[in-house]
Each structure stands twice: as C-alpha cells, then as structure tokens.
Design a protein around this motif. Structure first.
Motif, mmCIF file in Angstrom:
data_model
loop_
_atom_site.group_PDB
_atom_site.id
_atom_site.type_symbol
_atom_site.label_atom_id
_atom_site.label_comp_id
_atom_site.label_asym_id
_atom_site.label_seq_id
_atom_site.Cartn_x
_atom_site.Cartn_y
_atom_site.Cartn_z
ATOM 1 N N ALA A 194 21.996 -3.776 -19.060
ATOM 2 C CA ALA A 194 23.170 -2.982 -19.412
ATOM 3 C C ALA A 194 22.852 -1.495 -19.339
ATOM 4 O O ALA A 194 21.696 -1.086 -19.391
ATOM 5 C CB ALA A 194 23.660 -3.350 -20.811
ATOM 6 N N TYR A 227 28.514 0.276 -24.371
ATOM 7 C CA TYR A 227 27.716 -0.689 -23.610
ATOM 8 C C TYR A 227 28.488 -1.135 -22.366
ATOM 9 O O TYR A 227 29.616 -1.618 -22.460
ATOM 10 C CB TYR A 227 27.392 -1.913 -24.465
ATOM 11 C CG TYR A 227 26.460 -1.627 -25.611
ATOM 12 C CD1 TYR A 227 25.100 -1.900 -25.516
ATOM 13 C CD2 TYR A 227 26.946 -1.094 -26.808
ATOM 14 C CE1 TYR A 227 24.243 -1.633 -26.570
ATOM 15 C CE2 TYR A 227 26.093 -0.826 -27.870
ATOM 16 C CZ TYR A 227 24.747 -1.101 -27.748
ATOM 17 O OH TYR A 227 23.906 -0.840 -28.793
ATOM 18 N N LYS A 228 27.846 -0.976 -21.210
ATOM 19 C CA LYS A 228 28.406 -1.470 -19.957
ATOM 20 C C LYS A 228 27.407 -2.462 -19.375
ATOM 21 O O LYS A 228 26.345 -2.084 -18.885
ATOM 22 C CB LYS A 228 28.641 -0.315 -18.972
ATOM 23 C CG LYS A 228 29.245 -0.749 -17.649
ATOM 24 C CD LYS A 228 29.530 0.429 -16.744
ATOM 25 C CE LYS A 228 30.070 -0.017 -15.393
ATOM 26 N NZ LYS A 228 31.302 -0.806 -15.525
ATOM 27 N N ASN A 229 27.735 -3.728 -19.458
ATOM 28 C CA ASN A 229 26.823 -4.784 -19.039
ATOM 29 C C ASN A 229 26.874 -4.979 -17.529
ATOM 30 O O ASN A 229 27.938 -4.909 -16.913
ATOM 31 C CB ASN A 229 27.180 -6.095 -19.749
ATOM 32 C CG ASN A 229 26.939 -6.024 -21.246
ATOM 33 O OD1 ASN A 229 25.818 -6.161 -21.704
ATOM 34 N ND2 ASN A 229 28.008 -5.805 -22.016
ATOM 35 N N ASN A 230 25.708 -5.225 -16.963
ATOM 36 C CA ASN A 230 25.613 -5.458 -15.528
ATOM 37 C C ASN A 230 26.021 -6.869 -15.140
ATOM 38 O O ASN A 230 26.307 -7.140 -13.972
ATOM 39 C CB ASN A 230 24.189 -5.178 -15.048
ATOM 40 C CG ASN A 230 23.810 -3.718 -15.227
ATOM 41 O OD1 ASN A 230 24.646 -2.836 -15.141
ATOM 42 N ND2 ASN A 230 22.535 -3.456 -15.492
ATOM 43 N N ASP A 250 32.007 -5.787 -21.809
ATOM 44 C CA ASP A 250 31.612 -4.462 -22.265
ATOM 45 C C ASP A 250 32.219 -4.183 -23.636
ATOM 46 O O ASP A 250 33.294 -4.696 -23.981
ATOM 47 C CB ASP A 250 32.084 -3.391 -21.273
ATOM 48 C CG ASP A 250 31.501 -3.603 -19.876
ATOM 49 O OD1 ASP A 250 30.456 -4.283 -19.773
ATOM 50 O OD2 ASP A 250 32.097 -3.094 -18.916
ATOM 51 N N TYR A 251 31.549 -3.347 -24.421
ATOM 52 C CA TYR A 251 32.075 -3.029 -25.745
ATOM 53 C C TYR A 251 31.532 -1.688 -26.219
ATOM 54 O O TYR A 251 30.538 -1.170 -25.714
ATOM 55 C CB TYR A 251 31.737 -4.132 -26.754
ATOM 56 C CG TYR A 251 30.255 -4.274 -27.049
ATOM 57 C CD1 TYR A 251 29.671 -3.631 -28.142
ATOM 58 C CD2 TYR A 251 29.445 -5.048 -26.231
ATOM 59 C CE1 TYR A 251 28.322 -3.759 -28.407
ATOM 60 C CE2 TYR A 251 28.101 -5.190 -26.496
ATOM 61 C CZ TYR A 251 27.550 -4.547 -27.578
ATOM 62 O OH TYR A 251 26.204 -4.686 -27.828
ATOM 63 N N ASN A 252 32.222 -1.125 -27.216
ATOM 64 C CA ASN A 252 31.808 0.119 -27.857
ATOM 65 C C ASN A 252 31.510 -0.138 -29.327
ATOM 66 O O ASN A 252 32.141 -0.998 -29.961
ATOM 67 C CB ASN A 252 32.895 1.187 -27.745
ATOM 68 C CG ASN A 252 33.201 1.552 -26.305
ATOM 69 O OD1 ASN A 252 32.370 1.351 -25.415
ATOM 70 N ND2 ASN A 252 34.387 2.068 -26.062
#
Length: 220
Positions: free
Chosen positions: A169, A197-200, A206-208
């Motif tokens: 991420a 968070y930006k997951n690959n 994705d979440y904040n």
C-alpha cells in the motif's frame, strides 16, 4: 560503543545477540489429542495427533550504526544524521527450517534551524524485510516536519507530512501537535493525525484514518 573524533562528528555502534534454547533431545514429537465435543454440530471430532516442536533454538541478533554531523550554515545550527540497522532472526530447529527473517533499515535526516523560533527536519528511509520462505518486501518513506516556538518557548507547534510506499500500500500521513506550558509542571497537548491508505491490491478497499487527542499532564 561511541566515538567523537571531533566536536562536529559523533559515531555510535551497537550490537545485540539474544539466544533462547532448551535441552530437548528431539526436534519434534507427536502428542495424541482427545476427541472434542462440537456443540454446534452435536458431534465428536475424531481423535487425532498434533505436531509439537520440542526443541527450541532461536537466535536473534541486531546491528546498528549511527553517524551525526553538526555544522553551521547561515549562522544557524544544522545537522545531518545517517543510520543503518539490521536485524536477523534465525530458527535452527530442523523441523522449522526456512523461517529466517532479515530486516534492514537505512535512514538519512537533515535538521535545520531556520531561525530562533523555526526549525525543519527532512528524512528519507528505506526498509526491506526478507523472509526466507517468501518474497522480499520493501518500503520507502519521505518525511518533512516543521516546528515553531513562540511565547518565550511556552507554545510549540509542529506540523508534519510523510509518504510511505510499499508493495502492499501507499500511505500518506499528516500530523499536527501543539504543546502549551501553563507552568513548568503543567502542559496541555493537542494532537491530530490523518492517514490515507491506498492499497495496491484491487481486492482491498482504500480507507482513511483520523485520530485526535487532547491531554493535560502535571509533573510532581
């Protein structure tokens, strides 16, 4: 071990070795497990045997080196800091081969006193984790922190931003912290943090994340 060849340069070296083992005669054995009643299925599990690893022989070691260089620029104190560390975890039990872990960290930081009330710190880091039975993972990070002190040093405000990139991420973080000294013994602290968070992995959402706190401390 530490050395300071001159006032501007300081070097610190550290190493640690930790070993844990027992005197088991065999590396593994099997223990019979009794039948267990399963309430949900109203049935009994079949008697089985479970693997019990009897011999313990773990070796953990770490090594680190830190170099700091302090100098004057624009009539203000500046410093460069470089740190390297390595951690090794080994399991010498023949029944658990292939589980060794090797972790390496490299970090460079530059701190600048912009003025009497302003300072800034920038850093870059690289972290790798090598699991013997899996692929190697790596993570890089960039960070910037700015601090301001006013009211004769009673109020200190710090804002920071950091970005971390890994195989799993990408994480972007923003932090803010404010400390106000009412007296020498009483301090109020306000802190706030957000992480995005930006997951690959497309299958992972994705979440904040948002965290805030307000605290008061008194020293007796």
């Amino acid at each position: 071990a530490g050395i300071r060849p001159e006032n501007k340069i300081s070097i610190a070296l550290n190493t640690m070795l930790n070993m844990m083992k027992n005197d088991a005669a065999v590396d593994s054995t099997r223990i019979d497990q009794d039948s267990i009643w399963i309430q949900q299925d109203t049935s009994w599990t079949e008697p089985d045997s479970v693997l019990y690893v009897g011999q313990i022989h773990n070796v953990n070691s770490s090594y680190s080196a830190n170099i700091m260089y302090q100098f004057m620029m624009f009539n203000m104190n500046q410093s460069l800091n470089a740190n390297f560390s390595m951690q090794l975890s080994e399991d010498k039990n023949p029944a658990r081969l292939g589980n060794d872990i090797n972790t390496r960290n490299i970090m460079f930081a530059f701190m600048s006193m912009l003025s009497r009330s302003w300072s800034a710190t920038a850093n870059v880091s690289l972290n790798t984790v090598d699991l013997e039975s899996q692929d190697k993972t790596s993570r890089t990070g960039l960070g910037l922190t700015i601090t301001n002190r006013i009211l004769a040093g009673k109020l200190s405000n710090t804002i920071g931003a950091n970005m971390t990139n890994s195989d799993q991420a990408d994480v972007t973080g923003i932090t803010f912290q404010s400390n106000y000294s009412i007296t020498r013994a009483d301090v109020i602290r306000l802190s706030a943090k957000t992480s995005m968070y930006k997951n690959n992995d497309p299958a992972t959402i994705d979440y904040n994340e948002y965290i805030a706190s307000l605290s008061y401390s008194h020293r007796f």
